[in-house]
Design an enzyme around this catalytic site. Sequence first.
Site, PDB file in Angstrom:
ATOM      1  N   HIS A 246      11.161  -0.264   4.999  1.00 27.86           N
ATOM      2  CA  HIS A 246      10.218  -1.109   4.277  1.00 27.86           C
ATOM      3  C   HIS A 246      10.887  -1.641   3.019  1.00 27.86           C
ATOM      4  O   HIS A 246      11.686  -0.941   2.389  1.00 27.86           O
ATOM      5  CB  HIS A 246       8.956  -0.316   3.902  1.00 27.86           C
ATOM      6  CG  HIS A 246       7.782  -1.183   3.568  1.00 27.86           C
ATOM      7  ND1 HIS A 246       7.618  -1.767   2.342  1.00 27.86           N
ATOM      8  CD2 HIS A 246       6.723  -1.571   4.326  1.00 27.86           C
ATOM      9  CE1 HIS A 246       6.493  -2.468   2.335  1.00 27.86           C
ATOM     10  NE2 HIS A 246       5.940  -2.376   3.528  1.00 27.86           N
ATOM     11  N   ASP A 302       3.349   0.324  10.306  1.00 35.34           N
ATOM     12  CA  ASP A 302       3.252  -0.245  11.651  1.00 35.34           C
ATOM     13  C   ASP A 302       3.589   0.758  12.747  1.00 35.34           C
ATOM     14  O   ASP A 302       3.269   0.525  13.913  1.00 35.34           O
ATOM     15  CB  ASP A 302       4.188  -1.454  11.779  1.00 35.34           C
ATOM     16  CG  ASP A 302       3.814  -2.573  10.834  1.00 35.34           C
ATOM     17  OD1 ASP A 302       2.642  -2.971  10.853  1.00 35.34           O
ATOM     18  OD2 ASP A 302       4.692  -3.041  10.086  1.00 35.34           O
TER      19      ASP A 302
END
Length: 366
Positions: A246, A302
Amino acid sequence: FEETAYLIIHGKLPNDAELAAFKEKLVTYRELPRTIRTIGSLPLEQYSPMAALSIGIDTMRTILTGGTSPKRPRTPVDTDADTVAEIGANGEELEYKAKGNTEDNLEIAYRLVAGLGTITAAIARIRQGRLPIEPDPELGFAANFLYMTTGQRPSKTAERLMDISLILHMDHGMNASTFAAMLVASTQSDLFHCVGAGIGALSGPLHGGANEAVVHMLEEIGGPENVEDWFRKARAEKRKIMGFGHRVYKTYDPRARVLKPLAELVTKDNPEITRLYETALKLEEVVIKELGQEKKIFPNVDYYSGLIYKGLGFEPCMFTPIFAVSRVVGWVARCLEYLENNRIFRPRAVYSGPVGNEYIPLEERE
């Protein structure tokens, strides 16, 4: 969902009366019979779900506004003042910070938060060859969204799983879709167009499509026993391992920590999805061992959210529209906030091409 949405939009938790009034407005505004009839006449099965969602928002806007822009203050806008200041009638330099936030905008924000769920559920059903279902005023936002999609009143567990998932996706820093929505808001376009820009940015696989890609990746691996061989081959081919890493977090995404046990809960009674979950656990173990300490790559939001949505009965192609159903809260909240002291976004670009070229007449060009 409702309480958190109110907090993000208004900057404070609601009291009993405020929450009741907010819920009532969402219940009223999620009734979109004309919008659903209009988009239902289109061949939505030929469109991607995100393209269909964009059409739904445009249709909703046209029906609610008659195609014109909603009323907003006629205040001057700083149109392109990165190099030359505008000069007023008395010779003074003008720096406009237009007040663009109105009660109309707040009501439009409410309508968008309520309406996106209705439109997304209708798209899901139309793509399956089913008729859309009218919202149930007795159900809360998360439960109603599941009901309009599946046609069945959800269990308390399913409702809570949907609720938590929506809360975790509501807002998250200056991500691409939020920036896109705010960019459009800075021009004093209306909130419908701002949300449309957010949908466009979210449709990209590097932003909103990652959880769908995670499920496809886990299906490709085929089972936990195949993980190590698959991972070595993927690394050799320099493939991106979806659901890991991320731009903000260099540690385990805190949202993924919440979603991981929920994924186990929703998948435990479904053998097919249980196998996907077991594959995900093994892949997480292998990736963290290989890349966690050195490169600070860990699961992100996710990685497990797609398994939860699949366990709740959603097709993978609907995962990104569900993301939008939640993230619209962050989009409208940040646009409303920015419009309180608006200045048009005008970043500069640095030219890096050739200079000093001479003009060559057309007949002399090779």
